[in-house]
Design an enzyme around this catalytic site. Structure first.
Site, short mmCIF file in Angstrom:
data_model
loop_
_atom_site.label_atom_id
_atom_site.label_comp_id
_atom_site.label_asym_id
_atom_site.label_seq_id
_atom_site.Cartn_x
_atom_site.Cartn_y
_atom_site.Cartn_z
N GLU A 76 35.39 40.35 34.89
CA GLU A 76 36.32 41.28 34.26
C GLU A 76 37.77 40.79 34.37
OE1 GLU A 76 35.15 44.69 33.45
OE2 GLU A 76 37.05 44.97 32.37
N ASP A 77 38.16 40.34 35.55
CA ASP A 77 39.60 40.17 35.81
C ASP A 77 40.08 38.73 35.97
OD1 ASP A 77 39.81 42.88 35.79
OD2 ASP A 77 39.72 43.14 37.96
#
Ligand code: MN
Length: 733
Positions: A76-77
């Site tokens: 995700e990041d």
């Protein structure tokens, strides 16, 4: 900050055989991709996955799960990709990270109670592997612990989600401590005033409470010693949010909630649990109906304890939970407490074993709810028997559950009957899909409608919800009835015209409603619908509407029309199929009375000026012609050419809808034409039919008769050799 060594140490404490290399590998990778990222608290970002992994070891998770905890934010990041994770860590860890990533993407739009339940179920359904949910809960727990660094808006949103979705989820999984730890900070940020008020009041009563618990403990310990039973008495900490919730749910005051003191006694054996219960009851009076034996009958999540509430003079209520160490562990850790570490050496086997392991975990999930009454039990059973549900979104973000295999049509009818009826297509995640598309978890569904569209009967084959099915059936029924009413009215009007009357005259409202009264129908529409469906014979209505003289008139008219047909047929000589012995080129015609068919024994009668009339040898008329023997001639069939011969048959049947169609179909199936048909019905629901059919020979006629005889409702079929009024002929006269 938690160090990776704390994590590996923790794992080894409950699973000495654990493969800690994978933990190190995940740690190194996570540190690399999160490098430079900083949490709002100012700590390096890596502290977050480390904390999450550490919480997972508190739940005694296996090393794959803990490693996935270290990696849970990478896809995700960071610049890291799904492929990279799969490549470095294998399918199992990848699918855990991927599952957490997917759940993080769900937008929680509503906090309405039912909605929240749907979200929770959707999360459970989406996470094929229960470990995904545990990682998500660990993630949320650490975020709640560090929520103070967030901005106000975000803090409120996350707190709301936690209270509505994640704390109940932890509760469902039986992880008591996590539920409480999630609730209190969420409560604090959402309702700061209430939180402070309750906190202050708890603090106010704190000393008094501690003193009271001590006194109780002294009394119990004395009695336990006497009975030589071991037991550890402790106070149960009151959590702020659970106090608040009790106040709201039961509409009671803080004092009323707080006056109930909760105590827990932990002992060694089940036998001791019961001994302690007896000892408590011998000291204080128990409150009727408050004794619960969850040892003999564990809760669905395997929670076991004995519960009792007693009155401690002067009027304090004390609630006891009595359990063993093992029971306590399960009560605190729920699903995580059931974890087993039977590692399978072969990798291939592992995937299969993982599924097996989660099958029963899922089972527990279904049985989570406390079964307070039989109805609830049945409902839980239903979920268990039909576990296949999918959860989809409306364009506005509402979650709706459907049975697996449900289609956009089910969705459309869920939204509104009108949307269903006019549904022409659907978009799933913004792409057009066919109406038979099977909804799947997380789909965003948009229904396309057209004002002129109507439900189709085919839809019944693809819908899965009873709601959609009922609505479609209703629509079809109404439509069909409307069609039958129109048809019934048409039939009636045509019938009236046969009496040379005007339908609008005959069907004047007063006359019609007068007639309807005697039919047993409640209104005009039902009457016409019945005629349209063929359940009520139009003839019966005519008898009530048409003046008798007009009925008589029509009868006569029809008889004369019939005669015309007969004469028309008679005028058509059929030459060439019979040969008269010794005589050439004689004009022959077939007698209308007996209609000979090739194969019949025949005889000729020389009529005056009309040539030779051919009768069957057994025709009754021939018997009467015997006095004129000279005019009888011997004839025989000349079958070189095939010709068609009209034959009349009488059929006696029950008067039921569709029988006429059946008979015509069966005649047609023999390749035979019907040139004329007359029907009469009787009051006792029988019908006499007379058909003229065109036959080439006796064989074919026999086949036709046999096929009609086989039909249901047919009483008698016979060839007519002597034309008489139908009824008399058929009744055997
Ligand atoms: Mn996270």
């Amino acid at each position: 900050m938690v160090r990776v060594e704390d994590i590996t140490e923790s794992i080894l404490s409950y699973n000495p055989d654990a493969n800690v290399d994978i933990i190190w590998k995940a740690y190194v990778y996570s540190a690399k991709v999160h490098r430079g990222q900083v949490r709002l608290s100012g700590e390096p970002y890596l502290s977050h996955p480390l904390e999450v992994a550490h919480i997972l070891t508190k739940l005694k998770m296996d090393e794959s799960c803990v490693a996935a905890g270290l990696l849970h934010d990478t896809i995700e990041d960071t610049i890291s990709t799904s492929e990279e994770i799969r490549e470095h860590f294998g399918e199992e860890i990848f699918s855990l990270v991927d599952g957490v990533t997917k759940i993080s993407k769900i937008e929680f739009a509503s906090s309405e109670e039912q909605q929240a339940e749907n979200y929770r179920k959707m999360i459970l359904a989406m996470a094929k592997d229960i470990r995904v949910i545990l990682i998500k809960l660990a993630d949320r727990l650490h975020n709640m612990r560090t929520l103070e660094y967030m901005s106000g808006d975000k803090r409120e949103k996350i707190s709301r989600e936690t209270l509505d979705i994640f704390a109940p989820l932890a509760n469902r999984l039986g992880i008591g401590w996590m539920k409480l730890e999630l609730e209190d900070p969420a409560f604090k940020y959402l309702y700061p005033d209430k939180y402070k008020e309750i906190m202050d009041r708890v603090a106010e009563k704190y000393e008094e409470r501690v003193k009271f618990i001590e006194e109780i403990a002294i009394v119990i310990n004395k009695e336990l010693d006497k009975a030589d039973v071991k037991g550890k008495v402790m106070g149960r900490p009151k959590h702020y949010y659970s106090i608040y919730k009790k106040m709201i749910d039961q509409s009671i005051s803080f004092d009323q909630v707080f006056d109930i003191t909760g105590l827990r006694i932990i002992t060694d054996t089940v036998k001791d649990c019961y001994s302690i219960l007896g000892i408590i009851h011998s000291i204080w009076k128990p409150i009727h109906g408050k004794i619960k034996d969850y040892i003999a009958m564990p809760k669905a999540n395997m929670y076991q304890s004995l519960h009792t509430t007693v009155i401690v003079p002067p009027s304090n209520r004390v609630e006891f939970q009595i359990r063993t160490e093992e029971m306590h562990r399960i009560a605190e850790n729920g699903i995580a407490a059931h974890w087993r570490y039977k590692e399978v050496s072969k990798k291939d086997e592992k995937a299969a074993k993982v599924d097996e392991r989660f099958a029963w975990l899922k089972h527990i999930l279904e049985w989570q709810k406390d079964m307070k009454d039989p109805k609830e039990f049945l409902e839980t059973m239903k979920i268990d028997l039909f576990p296949d549900e999918v959860y989809v979104f409306t364009p506005k973000g509402k979650v709706i559950s459907f049975p697996k295999g449900a289609t956009p049509i089910d969705f459309a009818y869920y939204i509104h009957t009108d949307v269903g009826d006019k549904c022409v297509g659907a978009k799933v995640n913004r792409k057009i899909v066919p109406l038979k598309y099977n909804l799947s978890n997380g789909d965003i569904i948009e229904i396309l409608t057209s004002p002129a569209h109507k439900p189709s009967r085919d839809w019944l084959k693809i819908v899965k919800t009873s709601r959609a099915r009922t609505k479609i059936r209703n629509y079809l029924k109404i439509e069909e009835k409307a069609r039958s009413i129109t048809l019934g009215r048409e039939i009636t009007e045509k019938e009236i015209q046969k009496y040379n009357l005007s339908p609008s005259e005959v069907l004047k409202p007063e006359a019609l409603s007068e007639a309807i009264k005697t039919t047993g129908f409640s209104n005009e529409e039902n009457l016409f619908a019945a005629i349209g469906y063929g359940r009520y014979h139009v003839h019966q209505l005519m008898m009530k509407l048409i003046p008798p003289e007009k009925i008589e008139e029509r009868k006569k008219r029809e008889e004369s029309r019939f005669k015309k047909i007969i004469s028309r047929v008679t005028k058509k000589p059929e030459i060439g199929s019979v040969k008269i012995k010794g005589v050439e080129d004689f004009l022959t015609r077939f007698a209308m009375c007996c209609n000979p068919v090739p194969g019949d024994k025949i005889i000729g009668f020389i009529s005056r000026g009309r040539g030779v009339t051919i009768h069957t040898a057994d025709c009754p008329n021939i018997a009467e012609l015997q006095y004129d023997k000279d005019r009888l001639v011997t004839v025989e069939w000349d079958l070189k050419e095939k010709t068609l011969h009209k034959v009349r048959i009488n059929i006696h049947t029950l008067d039921k809808p569709g029988i006429l169609a059946d008979i015509s179909a069966s005649i047609a199936s023999q390749g035979v034409n019907i040139s004329q048909a007359d029907i009469e019905t009787t009051e006792n629901k029988e019908a006499f039919l007379n058909f003229s059919i065109e036959i080439s020979d006796l064989d074919q006629l026999q086949k036709v008769i046999n096929s009609i005889k086989k039909l249901k409702g047919v009483l008698k079929v016979e060839r007519v050799k002597e034309y008489k009024k139908l009824k008399r002929a058929a009744s055997g006269k």
